[in-house]
Motif scaffolding. Structure first.
Motif, PDB file in Angstrom:
ATOM      1  N   ILE B 195       0.847  -1.206   0.000  1.00  0.00           N
ATOM      2  CA  ILE B 195       0.000   0.000   0.000  1.00  0.00           C
ATOM      3  C   ILE B 195       0.877   1.249   0.000  1.00  0.00           C
ATOM      4  CG2 ILE B 195      -1.712   1.295   1.327  1.00  0.00           C
ATOM      5  CD1 ILE B 195      -2.824  -1.390   2.233  1.00  0.00           C
ATOM      6  N   ILE B 196       1.952   1.186   0.809  1.00  0.00           N
ATOM      7  CA  ILE B 196       2.833   2.355   0.857  1.00  0.00           C
ATOM      8  C   ILE B 196       3.485   2.589  -0.502  1.00  0.00           C
ATOM      9  CG2 ILE B 196       4.946   3.278   1.897  1.00  0.00           C
ATOM     10  CD1 ILE B 196       4.151   1.774   4.453  1.00  0.00           C
ATOM     11  N   GLN B 197       3.929   1.474  -1.128  1.00  0.00           N
ATOM     12  CA  GLN B 197       4.596   1.608  -2.421  1.00  0.00           C
ATOM     13  C   GLN B 197       3.664   2.200  -3.472  1.00  0.00           C
ATOM     14  OE1 GLN B 197       5.948  -2.327  -3.159  1.00  0.00           O
ATOM     15  NE2 GLN B 197       7.900  -2.023  -2.119  1.00  0.00           N
ATOM     16  N   ASN B 198       2.382   1.860  -3.390  1.00  0.00           N
ATOM     17  CA  ASN B 198       1.446   2.290  -4.434  1.00  0.00           C
ATOM     18  C   ASN B 198       0.520   3.395  -3.961  1.00  0.00           C
ATOM     19  OD1 ASN B 198       2.040   0.328  -6.672  1.00  0.00           O
ATOM     20  ND2 ASN B 198       1.760  -1.032  -4.927  1.00  0.00           N
ATOM     21  N   ARG B 199       1.019   4.135  -2.976  1.00  0.00           N
ATOM     22  CA  ARG B 199       0.164   5.135  -2.359  1.00  0.00           C
ATOM     23  C   ARG B 199      -0.357   6.158  -3.369  1.00  0.00           C
ATOM     24  NH1 ARG B 199       1.145   7.914   3.416  1.00  0.00           N
ATOM     25  NH2 ARG B 199      -0.806   9.072   3.407  1.00  0.00           N
ATOM     26  N   ASP B 200       0.546   6.616  -4.241  1.00  0.00           N
ATOM     27  CA  ASP B 200       0.139   7.648  -5.206  1.00  0.00           C
ATOM     28  C   ASP B 200      -1.009   7.162  -6.082  1.00  0.00           C
ATOM     29  OD1 ASP B 200       1.841   9.489  -4.310  1.00  0.00           O
ATOM     30  OD2 ASP B 200       3.416   9.106  -5.806  1.00  0.00           O
ATOM     31  N   ALA B 201      -0.860   5.919  -6.591  1.00  0.00           N
ATOM     32  CA  ALA B 201      -1.898   5.390  -7.477  1.00  0.00           C
ATOM     33  C   ALA B 201      -3.210   5.214  -6.714  1.00  0.00           C
ATOM     34  CB  ALA B 201      -1.442   4.060  -8.063  1.00  0.00           C
ATOM     35  N   LEU B 202      -3.109   4.777  -5.468  1.00  0.00           N
ATOM     36  CA  LEU B 202      -4.335   4.577  -4.672  1.00  0.00           C
ATOM     37  C   LEU B 202      -5.030   5.911  -4.397  1.00  0.00           C
ATOM     38  CD1 LEU B 202      -3.031   1.890  -2.168  1.00  0.00           C
ATOM     39  CD2 LEU B 202      -4.810   1.583  -3.882  1.00  0.00           C
ATOM     40  N   THR B 203      -4.237   6.941  -4.133  1.00  0.00           N
ATOM     41  CA  THR B 203      -4.826   8.252  -3.846  1.00  0.00           C
ATOM     42  C   THR B 203      -5.614   8.766  -5.039  1.00  0.00           C
ATOM     43  OG1 THR B 203      -2.756   8.617  -2.702  1.00  0.00           O
ATOM     44  CG2 THR B 203      -4.239  10.472  -2.816  1.00  0.00           C
ATOM     45  N   LYS B 204      -5.142   8.400  -6.247  1.00  0.00           N
ATOM     46  CA  LYS B 204      -5.782   8.936  -7.448  1.00  0.00           C
ATOM     47  C   LYS B 204      -7.060   8.181  -7.812  1.00  0.00           C
ATOM     48  CE  LYS B 204      -1.770  11.021  -9.614  1.00  0.00           C
ATOM     49  NZ  LYS B 204      -0.455  10.391  -9.809  1.00  0.00           N
ATOM     50  N   LEU B 205      -7.330   7.049  -7.153  1.00  0.00           N
ATOM     51  CA  LEU B 205      -8.528   6.258  -7.505  1.00  0.00           C
ATOM     52  C   LEU B 205      -9.800   7.064  -7.281  1.00  0.00           C
ATOM     53  CD1 LEU B 205      -7.701   2.744  -6.060  1.00  0.00           C
ATOM     54  CD2 LEU B 205      -7.712   3.476  -8.451  1.00  0.00           C
ATOM     55  N   ASN B 206     -10.733   6.790  -8.154  1.00  0.00           N
ATOM     56  CA  ASN B 206     -11.991   7.536  -8.135  1.00  0.00           C
ATOM     57  C   ASN B 206     -13.088   6.600  -7.618  1.00  0.00           C
ATOM     58  OD1 ASN B 206     -13.985   9.313  -8.610  1.00  0.00           O
ATOM     59  ND2 ASN B 206     -13.695   9.467 -10.828  1.00  0.00           N
ATOM     60  N   ILE B 207     -13.205   6.481  -6.281  1.00  0.00           N
ATOM     61  CA  ILE B 207     -14.135   5.503  -5.695  1.00  0.00           C
ATOM     62  C   ILE B 207     -15.364   6.211  -5.154  1.00  0.00           C
ATOM     63  CG2 ILE B 207     -14.384   3.839  -3.807  1.00  0.00           C
ATOM     64  CD1 ILE B 207     -11.481   3.096  -4.262  1.00  0.00           C
ATOM     65  N   ILE B 208     -16.512   5.622  -5.429  1.00  0.00           N
ATOM     66  CA  ILE B 208     -17.766   6.260  -5.022  1.00  0.00           C
ATOM     67  C   ILE B 208     -18.519   5.305  -4.104  1.00  0.00           C
ATOM     68  CG2 ILE B 208     -19.990   7.104  -5.874  1.00  0.00           C
ATOM     69  CD1 ILE B 208     -18.335   7.861  -8.456  1.00  0.00           C
ATOM     70  N   SER B 209     -18.967   5.805  -2.964  1.00  0.00           N
ATOM     71  CA  SER B 209     -19.639   4.942  -1.995  1.00  0.00           C
ATOM     72  C   SER B 209     -21.006   4.540  -2.537  1.00  0.00           C
ATOM     73  CB  SER B 209     -19.775   5.676  -0.665  1.00  0.00           C
ATOM     74  OG  SER B 209     -20.739   6.691  -0.793  1.00  0.00           O
ATOM     75  N   SER B 210     -21.625   3.535  -1.895  1.00  0.00           N
ATOM     76  CA  SER B 210     -22.894   3.034  -2.422  1.00  0.00           C
ATOM     77  C   SER B 210     -23.991   4.087  -2.330  1.00  0.00           C
ATOM     78  CB  SER B 210     -23.300   1.754  -1.687  1.00  0.00           C
ATOM     79  OG  SER B 210     -23.276   2.018  -0.291  1.00  0.00           O
ATOM     80  N   ASP B 211     -23.832   5.091  -1.425  1.00  0.00           N
ATOM     81  CA  ASP B 211     -24.835   6.164  -1.408  1.00  0.00           C
ATOM     82  C   ASP B 211     -24.390   7.374  -2.208  1.00  0.00           C
ATOM     83  OD1 ASP B 211     -22.845   6.605   0.364  1.00  0.00           O
ATOM     84  OD2 ASP B 211     -24.120   7.143   2.065  1.00  0.00           O
ATOM     85  N   GLY B 212     -23.354   7.214  -3.051  1.00  0.00           N
ATOM     86  CA  GLY B 212     -23.065   8.249  -4.046  1.00  0.00           C
ATOM     87  C   GLY B 212     -22.041   9.298  -3.664  1.00  0.00           C
ATOM     88  N   LEU B 220      -3.479   5.095   5.729  1.00  0.00           N
ATOM     89  CA  LEU B 220      -3.001   3.856   5.123  1.00  0.00           C
ATOM     90  C   LEU B 220      -4.021   2.731   5.245  1.00  0.00           C
ATOM     91  CD1 LEU B 220       0.766   3.792   6.042  1.00  0.00           C
ATOM     92  CD2 LEU B 220      -0.300   4.188   3.831  1.00  0.00           C
ATOM     93  N   ARG B 221      -5.009   2.896   6.139  1.00  0.00           N
ATOM     94  CA  ARG B 221      -6.005   1.844   6.300  1.00  0.00           C
ATOM     95  C   ARG B 221      -7.424   2.328   6.062  1.00  0.00           C
ATOM     96  NH1 ARG B 221      -3.289  -2.396   8.556  1.00  0.00           N
ATOM     97  NH2 ARG B 221      -1.419  -1.819   9.682  1.00  0.00           N
ATOM     98  N   GLU B 222      -7.564   3.599   5.703  1.00  0.00           N
ATOM     99  CA  GLU B 222      -8.955   4.061   5.546  1.00  0.00           C
ATOM    100  C   GLU B 222      -9.151   5.001   4.369  1.00  0.00           C
ATOM    101  OE1 GLU B 222      -9.771   5.935   9.359  1.00  0.00           O
ATOM    102  OE2 GLU B 222      -9.280   7.865   8.473  1.00  0.00           O
TER     103      GLU B 222
END
Lengths: 296, 534
Positions: B195-212, B220-222
């Motif tokens: 997770i630490i190694q790929n932190r930049d890529a994870l930060t850029k993810l476009n995730i949307i919760s089930s309520d929008g 690092l865990r949330e």
């Protein structure tokens, strides 16, 4: 030579010799001292002008060779002096070639042609040359930041950018070369142009070959100027590996990291080539300096 | 000589004839074509760059490029500006690297440009709008599982409920919506190191919760739901905080966004980053009215004039005397003396100044060791203001006298020797000769050179920067300032030394004042040298 000689002439000659000897000794003291210090042990040792226990450790470090101490530990060279020397020579050499090209073409037009705004341009160049670049460093930094966005090899922290920045300083050289061109007889060029030579051809094939001495003077002067320039280089260059000598040598004498002996060896090493070139070329340089001074 | 010239003429004639025949008309037509193609290309490329710069609000740089390129194209396109083609490259270099920076510096003098106010208003506003805040109670704990085909899958947990994403590639840019899950997890759980190694890529993810709500990685865990902190109002300048409803308006006097109260008055602290605004003559009035600046400024100005004046005086005295002695016909070994005396000029200044810095060092320096050995006292070369100034003058005389000496040696040759013969007949000694013949005759041709030397030393930045860096400090100054600082080094320290907050505006205002002094000296110099030629 005065024909009438006073009786105490001899006394005066001896007095002059004595005075010059004492003066030269005082003037040369710092330089001789540094040579001596470069052979002393350690960075804080004191001693006489002739080291009692000469060592080459500082010289090895200056030349980039690691030194093994008596206790077995290894001292690595603190700074890449030879790389800095090479950077300086590279930047100054390329700068001088371009400065020469820019200032000879300029001087040719000013010496031989008539055109609008000639006098204003000549005097304007001389006046603007006196403004020190230190005061416009913020602007120069912004300028090269911008240039670097469009042409990366001319941006900040590049030698290309530094060379580019030095090309502004040609006014005095233009005056010097112009003065020399004006001492050359015009009749050769006139004959050539009667035979159908273009102004560019008379410039390149007649005037330039006749002006080699002054071109050498200007080359050396701009070479020395580029090598000894500090403020612009220290703002534009960021990486230690990109430093020129003028920026890098300051690193030796910070109070936190005072490397007096290492500095001395590096200083002698880097000052020697420049000093020797200057002394060899001294005769012509003096002519060039006074020619520049008597703004013709 | 005449024969030589004729021969050369014949030779030249052949060269040019050959070239003329060879080239013929076709070549010149082709050359003309190439010229026009190059000019068109240059215009197109430059035009594109200018539009690009203008679109990015870099009006000044767009203008500079326009002026330089357009004048170049015109000069090389027209036939009647043939002479200007020779001076264009040199003059263009001077415009770009000397005149433009001068004007730009004068422009900065009328702004609040500084370490805290560096960006344009638009850039600062964009930064404010990019700020986000985490909504309370919105944190999702997550675990990362590596599944087949180098894909990953994220599992989320919040308040005992489980969610999961589909398997995806790490660089994915499309929105990923969370779906409820039963808590079953496939693949292998990735270590925290992954997770630490790929932190930049994870930060850029476009995730949307089930309520929008959009989620972004907040630890690092949330992941947590975050939303923009500020909303831009319709007037395009006012910002309203979504967190506490605070209303921010740009304070155009200070160059900062600041909170306003119900009456529309600015209250509270300014919020960084600030932006650049024009502030009129404020930097100039600060120089003369602000106690923490005015005191050091006047002190440094006086020292700068004294320093430059004394340097000219000392180098002239030493240089002229030495030149007179070394030119003396009775003296043997003149060439050797001359070379030794020029040596300080031949050694690069930045090295000899640093050598003196080490020799004058108060604790380990050779000069203090020598003084202690002979007279049993040490001098505080760097902490006592007067001794520091003395040291600077000693070093600068050492550095500067050879130049004057070289100039004088050239000029002394022009004094007719019968003057000295006449004075010898009258029984005059060497002192009479020097003060009654040499000095009066030398002063006039030397004057423009001495003015130039004064102007150079007025701005002798390298000496101060390398030797003392201004030390010792002036107490009670609100900007970095030292007793040995010259105006140039003072300006440099205000602009580039961290302590005073990098006040580029103030530094440029002082630089502008120095420009006026230098300009006056340059004009004076020009007038004096013209008068001499007349």
């Amino acid at each position: 030579m005065p024909i009438v000689k006073s009786k105490n002439e001899k006394k005066r000659v001896w007095f002059a010799h004595l005075f010059l000897w004492v003066f030269c000794a005082a003037i040369l003291f710092p330089l001789l001292m540094v040579v001596a210090i470069s052979f002393r042990e350690g960075n804080f040792a004191s001693g006489s002008l002739i080291p009692t226990d000469p060592t080459l450790e500082h010289w090895k470090l200056a030349l980039g060779i690691a030194v093994t101490n008596a206790d077995g530990s290894i001292t690595n060279p603190p700074f890449p002096v030879l790389l800095w020397l090479w950077n300086s020579i590279k930047v100054a050499g390329i700068t001088s070639i371009f400065v020469l090209a820019l200032s000879t073409t300029c001087a040719y037009a000013f010496a031989r042609m008539r055109f609008a705004g000639k006098k204003v341009l000549l005097e304007g160049m001389l006046i603007f040359q006196m403004f020190p670049a230190v005061l416009a460093l913020v602007a120069l930094y912004a300028l090269f930041d911008k240039v670097g966005q469009y042409i990366p090899f001319l941006g900040l922290n590049t030698h290309g950018g530094l060379i580019f920045a030095y090309l502004g300083g040609i006014a005095l050289h233009v005056w010097t070369i112009k003065g020399y061109f004006e001492t050359i007889d015009k009749s050769l060029e006139e004959a050539a142009s009667l035979d159908g030579a273009t102004p560019w051809q008379t410039f390149r094939l007649i005037l330039l070959p006749l002006s080699v001495p002054i071109l050498a003077v200007v080359f050396i002067l701009s070479f020395v100027a580029a090598i000894t320039e500090v403020p612009v280089a220290s703002i534009l260059l960021v990486d230690v590996d990109k430093y020129t000598l003028a920026v890098g040598m300051q690193q030796y004498l910070y109070p936190q990291n005072y490397l007096w002996g290492d500095f001395a060896a590096a200083a002698v090493l880097s000052a020697l080539p420049i000093t020797i070139v200057f002394l060899l070329a001294q005769k012509w340089l003096v002519g060039g300096l006074t020619a520049g001074g008597n703004k013709g | 000589m005449a024969i030589h010239c004729t021969l050369l003429n014949v030779g030249l004639k052949e060269v040019f004839m050959d070239q003329a025949i060879e080239s013929g008309q076709s070549l010149s037509v082709r050359a003309n074509w190439i010229k026009w193609i190059v000019l068109t290309l240059v215009s197109l490329v430059a035009g594109y760059a200018i539009v690009l710069m203008y679109a990015q609000n870099e009006t000044i740089f767009a203008l500079l490029t326009l002026v330089v390129v357009a004048s170049g194209v015109v000069i090389f396109a027209r036939e009647d500006t043939y002479s200007h083609r020779y001076i264009y490259p040199g003059v263009a270099a001077m415009v770009v690297f000397i005149i433009f920076p001068l004007m730009y510096t004068i422009g900065i003098a009328f702004t609040n440009y500084s370490g805290t106010n560096q960006l344009t208003f638009e850039r600062v506003q964009t930064q404010f709008l990019a700020k986000t805040y985490d909504q309370p109670n919105s944190a999702y704990q997550f675990e990362l599982y590596q599944v087949e085909n180098y894909k990953i899958q994220l599992h989320f947990e919040k308040n005992g409920e489980n969610y999961q994403t589909d398997a995806f590639n790490l660089g994915a840019s499309e929105p990923i919506t969370l779906a409820p899950s039963n808590g079953e997890k496939a693949g292998t759980k990735a270590a925290i190191r992954f997770i630490i190694q790929n932190r930049d890529a994870l930060t850029k993810l476009n995730i949307i919760s089930s309520d929008g709500h959009p989620l972004s990685m907040s630890g690092l865990r949330e992941f947590s739901a975050s939303s923009p902190l500020y909303q831009l109002q319709e007037d395009n300048i006012t910002l309203v905080s979504q967190f506490d409803g605070e209303i921010l308006k740009p304070n155009m006097d200070a160059g900062f966004y600041q909170a306003i109260n119900a009456q529309g008055e600015f209250v509270g602290d300014t919020i960084s980053p600030g932006f650049v605004v024009g502030n009129g003559w404020k930097n100039f009035t600060r120089i003369f009215l602000d106690k923490g600046i005015q005191g050091p400024f006047i002190q440094i100005f006086i020292w700068t004039v004294i320093f430059a004046g004394l340097t000219v005086l000392f180098t002239l005295a030493v240089g002229l005397v030495l030149a007179s002695i070394v030119q003396w016909d009775e003296l043997k070994g003149k060439a050797v003396y001359r070379m030794l005396l020029i040596l300080p000029y031949a050694v690069p200044a930045f090295i000899s100044i640093l050598i003196f810095k080490g020799l004058f060092n108060q604790s380990f320096g050779e000069i203090n060791q020598l003084l202690e050995g002979i007279f049993n006292f040490k001098v505080n070369w760097f902490t006592d203001p007067y001794m520091a100034k003395t040291m600077i003058l000693i070093v600068n005389t050492w550095l500067g006298y050879p130049y004057i000496m070289i100039l004088c040696m050239g000029l002394l040759k022009s004094i007719p020797s019968d003057l000295y013969e006449a004075s010898a007949i009258d029984g005059a000694g060497p002192l009479d000769n020097f003060f009654k013949i040499t000095l009066p005759l030398m002063i006039k041709p030397l004057t423009p050179l001495l003015i130039a030397s004064f102007a150079f030393n007025f701005n002798n930045f390298v000496l101060i920067q390398l030797l003392t860096n201004g030390a010792p400090d002036i107490i009670g100054s609100s900007t970095p300032a030292g007793h040995t600082d010259l105006l140039v080094s003072y300006t440099y320290r205000i602009a580039f030394e961290g302590g005073g907050g990098q006040d580029f505006g103030l530094a440029s205002a002082i630089a502008t004042l120095i420009f006026i002094v230098v300009g006056a000296l340059a004009l004076l110099n020009l007038r004096v040298s013209k008068k001499q030629q007349a």
